[in-house]
Design an enzyme around this catalytic site. Structure first.
Site: not given
Ligand code: ADP
Ligand code: NA
Length: 322
Positions: A105, A189, A192
């Site tokens: 980050k 993956k 957001k």
């Molecule tokens: P992002 O990657 O969208 O920023 P976060 O890191 O805030 O999402 O993840 C919040 C939760 O959602 C965590 O428990 C993470 O493991 C799960 N998560 C995020 N993206 C995925 C995905 N593409 N598939 C499965 N689980 C996910």
């Molecule tokens: Na993330």
């Protein structure tokens, strides 16, 4: 989860929220919207406040049940920040600097955006966990290192101030959790921070837009519908989503679509997703349309969380000489 977007996405739902909902059956669970953590991306105040409520409404819409679990907003329980300070005095500077998420980050945020808060982010997360004498933490691979730090800090406190100062938590990894990929770039993956909005299915998006995104998902030049994440990541992703939302296993879906085209699969999946989204959005919107009711739920959760957090903090204050 951090309240850093207006809507959670399907990866959050299938990878985390459904798991949380299931865990309520067998555990005393706490679920938190971590607005203090979100300050590390310097959000606009009104936007942060709105996203905190929207995130809580989506937890509820997914089935987090405030009668069975404790649902609250991090900043409503000031013990989180207080314990984080104590823990920061037991965290090595180099130790925090080795966190791969911080390195990643801070590389992206640059010198201006890299605050001390970003650096101590995992220490606040350790406080979130240790405040509740937590036994198990449902975490994905990406949070493993932070949980290890939390365990190290708990053990350090126990060595320094006596056994039982902190409870050492374990990771609760659910193997069956689906990982959802970007519809436009199915080897990355769904996130957001994805570059192309057409790659994401947001839980609060217009169902028509969602259906269109599914119909235009990237696949491959073959015709065969078969689960092969290496050779056919796009089709594999669509089958994963289909299976997770219908509770039908992938081999059954492969058999059902044998000899049929990608268009059929996408059209049917679009219906499956829209049929899931409509009632989900009705529930979320009902909470968002009644702010007083949502505030009541969150105030009740904060009170119950604080009962537990206050007792833990008192014990740790006492042992550390405060
Ligand atoms: P992002 O990657 O969208 O920023 P976060 O890191 O805030 O999402 O993840 C919040 C939760 O959602 C965590 O428990 C993470 O493991 C799960 N998560 C995020 N993206 C995925 C995905 N593409 N598939 C499965 N689980 C996910
Ligand atoms: Na993330």
């Amino acid at each position: 989860m951090q309240p850093t977007s207006d809507s959670l996405h399907l990866g959050n739902y299938l990878g985390a929220l459904t798991q949380w909902v299931a865990l309520q059956e067998s555990y005393d669970a706490l679920y938190c919207v971590v607005d203090l953590h979100a300050l590390t991306v310097s959000p606009d105040p009104a936007v942060l406040r709105d996203r905190t409520r929207r995130t809580a409404a989506q937890y509820l819409a997914a089935g987090v049940d405030p009668a069975r679990s404790i649902l609250f907003v991090q900043s409503h329980v000031p013990e989180h920040a207080e314990l984080a300070w104590i823990l920061s005095c037991h965290t090595g500077f180099g130790e925090a600097g080795r966190m791969t998420q911080f390195k990643d980050k801070s590389g992206r945020y640059g010198a201006e955006g890299t605050t001390v808060g970003l650096f101590t982010y995992p220490v606040l997360m350790a406080a979130d966990i240790l405040l509740y004498d937590t036994a198990l933490v449902p975490v994905g691979e990406d949070q493993r290192q932070h949980l290890e730090l939390t365990r190290d800090l708990a053990q350090r406190l126990n060595a320094r101030f006596g056994a039982g100062t902190a409870i050492v938590p374990e990771a609760h990894i659910v193997r069956a959790t689906a990982k959802i990929y970007d519809l436009q770039e199915p080897t990355a993956k769904m996130s957001k921070s994805s570059a192309n909005p057409n790659g994401i299915i947001e839980l609060l998006d217009d169902p028509k837009v969602v259906a269109k995104r599914i119909r235009s998902a990237v696949t491959d030049a073959e015709r065969e519908i078969r689960f092969d994440p290496e050779a056919k990541p796009g089709i594999a992703n669509l089958l994963t989503i289909y299976s997770a939302l219908t509770n039908r296993d992938v081999p059954t879906l492969e058999a059902e679509y044998a000899g049929r085209g990608y268009g059929d699969l996408k059209k049917d999946l679009a219906e499956v997703v829209v049929d899931f989204l409509r009632p989900f959005q009705e529930r979320a919107n009902a909470y968002l349309a009644d702010p007083a009711a949502l505030d009541d739920v969150l105030a009740d959760g904060a009170e119950r969380a604080q009962d537990l957090a206050g007792a833990t903090l008192e014990r740790i204050y006492d042992r550390t000489g405060l």
